[in-house]
Design a protein around this motif. Sequence first.
Motif, mmCIF file in Angstrom:
data_model
loop_
_atom_site.group_PDB
_atom_site.id
_atom_site.type_symbol
_atom_site.label_atom_id
_atom_site.label_comp_id
_atom_site.label_asym_id
_atom_site.label_seq_id
_atom_site.Cartn_x
_atom_site.Cartn_y
_atom_site.Cartn_z
ATOM 1 N N GLU A 175 89.366 20.027 13.428
ATOM 2 C CA GLU A 175 88.429 20.943 12.783
ATOM 3 C C GLU A 175 86.995 20.411 12.833
ATOM 4 N N ALA A 178 85.818 20.810 16.551
ATOM 5 C CA ALA A 178 85.407 22.179 16.876
ATOM 6 C C ALA A 178 83.966 22.430 16.453
ATOM 7 N N ALA A 179 83.587 21.922 15.284
ATOM 8 C CA ALA A 179 82.217 22.113 14.808
ATOM 9 C C ALA A 179 81.214 21.408 15.713
ATOM 10 N N VAL A 193 81.199 22.074 7.081
ATOM 11 C CA VAL A 193 82.381 21.926 7.921
ATOM 12 C C VAL A 193 83.513 21.438 7.024
ATOM 13 N N ASN A 194 84.577 22.220 6.945
ATOM 14 C CA ASN A 194 85.719 21.874 6.098
ATOM 15 C C ASN A 194 86.776 21.174 6.940
ATOM 16 N N THR A 195 87.203 19.996 6.496
ATOM 17 C CA THR A 195 88.285 19.281 7.162
ATOM 18 C C THR A 195 89.278 18.802 6.115
ATOM 19 N N ARG A 196 90.347 18.176 6.577
ATOM 20 C CA ARG A 196 91.346 17.625 5.655
ATOM 21 C C ARG A 196 90.754 16.529 4.781
#
Length: 262
Positions: A175, A178-179, A193-196
């Motif tokens: 993720e 991708a950003a 940007v949202n990630t785990r």
Amino acid sequence: MNDVLCEAATAPLAINGVAFDAAAIAAEAEHHGDARDPLDAARHALAVRELLRQRAVALALIDASAPLDDAAVDALLERELTHVPQPDRADCERYYSRHAARFRRGDIVYASHVLFAVTERVPLAPLRERAQAALADVLAAPDTFEAVARASSNCPSAQVGGNLGQLLRGDTVPEFEAALFDGDALGVLPKLVNTRFGFHIVRIERRVPGAAVPFDEAAGQIAEYLAQCVRQRAMRQYVAVLAGAARIEGVAFDGASGPLVQ
């Protein structure tokens, strides 16, 4: 939990007479903190699982008192979602053409970030609000990025103003990758940007282009991805069909947008 959230959590939720209390809804909401409305997302998740569980019971795939586990879901979908169409070469070529930036090798990005890390002790909604406020400040004054990183980032890179140095595809989680790579923007990205790991403010300083991956080399990966997308769409339509035949209180489902994909 404020009064509005308390009211939302305690509003009735029932699927064909099976009720979920406020505690169950609130507990599920903890897994949806990054949703726009965590309680609504929790209600949908509980309702979907219960619809699938009841259908699995009706088909004698599990006992009436048994919970719905992954094996039961797999068995249910294998039985119900038959003849899901598979992508052909033309589908894959079209996707490759429209998303050329995803099929490259050797691209290099020089980037920095500010990480607002997710932990068990920090509620997600307030954390996201802090990250969003910091992003707004940085977008208004980009030259403060390093200072914000040093003061607020939960990453060791905070010591160097958030600098991550040179990054290649595969160096980070998908993720975040991708950003970084699915575009050509420079500077501070306009959205979190949202990630785990949490919420990131990302700044891209420089891009060094590599080379395109030939279609024939990427075709297998594309076909697998498109097949997964088709199956997810079929799953959404299947749930909509189940919801349309059920007595549901406390959550709204969109109707199926067309015939069930088969």
